[in-house]
Motif scaffolding. Structure first.
Motif, PDB file in Angstrom:
ATOM      1  N   UNK A   8      44.625  -9.571  36.409  1.00  0.00           N
ATOM      2  CA  UNK A   8      43.676  -8.820  36.522  1.00  0.00           C
ATOM      3  C   UNK A   8      44.119  -7.090  36.988  1.00  0.00           C
ATOM      4  N   UNK A   9      45.248  -7.086  37.743  1.00  0.00           N
ATOM      5  CA  UNK A   9      45.864  -5.841  38.309  1.00  0.00           C
ATOM      6  C   UNK A   9      46.740  -5.153  37.038  1.00  0.00           C
ATOM      7  N   UNK A  10      46.923  -3.844  37.176  1.00  0.00           N
ATOM      8  CA  UNK A  10      47.960  -2.969  36.440  1.00  0.00           C
ATOM      9  C   UNK A  10      48.845  -2.607  37.684  1.00  0.00           C
ATOM     10  N   UNK A  11      49.978  -2.104  37.004  1.00  0.00           N
ATOM     11  CA  UNK A  11      50.861  -1.455  37.817  1.00  0.00           C
ATOM     12  C   UNK A  11      50.389  -0.236  38.359  1.00  0.00           C
ATOM     13  N   UNK A  12      49.632   0.500  37.867  1.00  0.00           N
ATOM     14  CA  UNK A  12      48.971   1.745  38.502  1.00  0.00           C
ATOM     15  C   UNK A  12      47.955   1.293  39.653  1.00  0.00           C
ATOM     16  N   UNK A  13      47.310   0.336  39.186  1.00  0.00           N
ATOM     17  CA  UNK A  13      46.260  -0.286  40.477  1.00  0.00           C
ATOM     18  C   UNK A  13      47.027  -0.685  41.547  1.00  0.00           C
ATOM     19  N   UNK A  14      47.931  -1.124  41.564  1.00  0.00           N
ATOM     20  CA  UNK A  14      48.995  -1.731  42.614  1.00  0.00           C
ATOM     21  C   UNK A  14      49.415  -0.709  43.611  1.00  0.00           C
ATOM     22  N   UNK A  15      49.768   0.433  42.465  1.00  0.00           N
ATOM     23  CA  UNK A  15      50.620   1.673  43.156  1.00  0.00           C
ATOM     24  C   UNK A  15      49.497   2.451  44.171  1.00  0.00           C
ATOM     25  N   UNK A  16      48.185   2.438  43.529  1.00  0.00           N
ATOM     26  CA  UNK A  16      47.279   3.552  44.014  1.00  0.00           C
ATOM     27  C   UNK A  16      46.484   2.806  45.072  1.00  0.00           C
ATOM     28  N   UNK A  17      46.298   1.490  45.220  1.00  0.00           N
ATOM     29  CA  UNK A  17      45.460   0.888  45.980  1.00  0.00           C
ATOM     30  C   UNK A  17      45.956   0.959  47.412  1.00  0.00           C
ATOM     31  N   UNK A  18      44.674   1.345  48.200  1.00  0.00           N
ATOM     32  CA  UNK A  18      44.743   1.781  49.816  1.00  0.00           C
ATOM     33  C   UNK A  18      43.817   1.190  50.700  1.00  0.00           C
ATOM     34  N   UNK A  19      42.983   0.473  50.187  1.00  0.00           N
ATOM     35  CA  UNK A  19      42.008  -0.282  50.999  1.00  0.00           C
ATOM     36  C   UNK A  19      42.229  -1.471  51.659  1.00  0.00           C
ATOM     37  N   UNK A  20      42.385  -1.480  52.889  1.00  0.00           N
ATOM     38  CA  UNK A  20      42.757  -2.902  53.484  1.00  0.00           C
ATOM     39  C   UNK A  20      42.009  -4.005  53.063  1.00  0.00           C
ATOM     40  N   UNK A  21      42.651  -5.214  52.819  1.00  0.00           N
ATOM     41  CA  UNK A  21      42.045  -6.459  52.446  1.00  0.00           C
ATOM     42  C   UNK A  21      43.088  -7.104  51.440  1.00  0.00           C
ATOM     43  N   UNK A  22      42.258  -7.893  50.722  1.00  0.00           N
ATOM     44  CA  UNK A  22      42.865  -8.776  49.487  1.00  0.00           C
ATOM     45  C   UNK A  22      42.412  -8.341  48.407  1.00  0.00           C
ATOM     46  N   UNK A  23      43.298  -7.881  47.221  1.00  0.00           N
ATOM     47  CA  UNK A  23      43.065  -7.696  46.034  1.00  0.00           C
ATOM     48  C   UNK A  23      43.508  -8.624  44.797  1.00  0.00           C
TER      49      UNK A  23
END
Length: 404
Positions: A8-23
């Motif tokens: 589901x994730x993309x490299x960009x989504x991983x790099x920009x995610x900041x909200x604490x928790x599990x993605x």
């Protein structure tokens, strides 16, 4: 654990995610972000009704593609009923056991059952010289055929005897590692010879001529003994006479002590610690052998000494060289005795073999024969001494028609 909607994730989504928790990325793989901003990969799964969570590494060090590969490998293990957390713990434990560490552990565990401390030193020296520089720091679980060949091939045809011992010792260490579960249970031992390395390396006997201990022919022995008795009777000369008369090995004779000699019974009891077979050996002493004991002038302690210590392993060999007989060895006199006893006497084969401290029969037979053959062995020792003394002056030969 559901495997639907993978990646589901993309490299960009991983790099920009900041909200604490599990993605979620799918298949149980999650990007975990803590309140402090730390980011890591986590695999969540169920095993035997129990929820488990396994860290797969920091997201800073492990990219999305690698995290997916690690998660996929864990899912394959789960499909085979293997707990990936336990499997990783075992792998790390195995990697902590290097070949050198396991070899040292093996030597320490078995040294007490070996003949002497020297044997353990030989193990350490040979592995330290040839194996440790190549595979010493490797996890013992990772050693395969290619690694063993890197140790053996450079010396297999030039130092074949040494290489053969090294191979045997590597095999023993790897067997020990498998039993201790430092290597995978049931894994092939890459140092095994039969049906394995024998298909790759040439047979030792074909690349290294067997070097037998050079022996004096028994027809020359009486004259040799006369020459030996004519020399100054120092510790080496006396020790060599005693060794020949008793058919002993060098290490057994050179370290003989007065405490091992029963003069009245004419017996020498060699402790098992000095015997090749590790068992006590009783030697009937001829009058000539007792004469050598008396000639030492020793009343207690070692019989053959130099500067208050037992003579060295090479003292008798050095004497042979000074006598101009560098073509023969001390150990070879045992072959001289056996050839003489076999060809020139009617003594039983068992008596001859036991005189040489060779193993004969099973344990019950050995116990019986040691007692039953002592009288015959004493007669054999007396006959041998008589033959050895049949020439009284150097340069002469024994009577040709005498049967002993």
């Amino acid at each position: 654990m559901s495997c639907r909607q993978l990646h589901r994730l993309t490299a960009r989504a991983v790099a920009t995610a900041t909200t604490p928790g599990y993605i979620a990325d799918g298949g149980g793989l999650y990007l975990q972000i803590t309140a402090s901003g730390a980011r890591s990969w986590v695999l969540r799964f169920m095993l035997r009704g129990r929820a488990r969570e396994m860290g797969l590494g920091s997201a800073t060090m492990v990219g999305l593609a690698e995290a997916r590969q690690r998660a996929a490998e864990c899912r394959r293990q789960l499909a085979d009923g293997i707990d990936p957390i336990d499997a990783r713990a075992r792998a790390r434990a195995q990697n902590a056991h290097t070949f050198e560490a396991v070899a040292t552990e093996y030597i320490d565990a078995n040294a007490g059952g070996w003949r002497s401390a020297k044997h353990a030193d030989q193990w350490r020296q040979s592995l330290g010289t040839y194996a440790f520089p190549v595979i010493g720091r490797m996890p013992v679980a990772a050693i395969d055929l290619a690694h063993v060949l890197r140790v053996l091939e450079p010396v297999w045809t030039t130092k074949t005897e040494t290489a053969t011992r090294v191979r045997q010792r590597i095999e023993a260490v790897l067997d020990y590692a498998a039993v201790k579960r430092y290597r995978a249970a049931g894994s092939e031992n890459p140092a095994r010879w039969r049906g394995h390395l024998q298909r790759i390396l040439p047979k030792p006997s074909r690349v290294s001529r067997v070097r037998h201990m050079s022996a004096l022919h028994y027809s020359e022995l009486p004259a040799f003994m006369a020459t030996l008795r004519a020399l100054p009777q120092g510790p080496a000369a006396l020790a060599l006479q005693f060794t020949i008369l008793t058919c002993a090995r060098t290490g057994e004779a050179r370290a003989a002590t007065m405490g091992e000699i029963d003069v009245d019974a004419a017996l020498w009891t060699v402790p098992g610690s000095r015997m090749k077979a590790g068992r006590e050996h009783v030697v009937p002493l001829s009058a000539a052998a007792l004469g050598v004991v008396r000639a030492t002038g020793v009343t207690e302690g070692a019989l053959f000494t130099y500067r208050r210590a037992p003579i060295s392993n090479n003292a008798m060999l050095a004497l042979l060289r000074r006598m101009g007989r560098g073509d023969i060895t001390v150990h070879g006199f045992r072959s001289t005795f056996k050839d003489w006893a076999t060809e020139q006497t009617d003594f039983p084969t068992d008596a001859i073999e036991i005189a040489l401290a060779h193993t004969v029969g099973d344990k019950t037979e050995q116990a019986y024969r040691r007692g039953n053959l002592l009288a015959k062995r004493r007669a054999l020792a007396d006959a041998w001494a008589a033959y050895c003394g049949s020439v009284t002056q150097p340069g002469r030969s024994p009577p040709r028609d005498m049967r002993w």
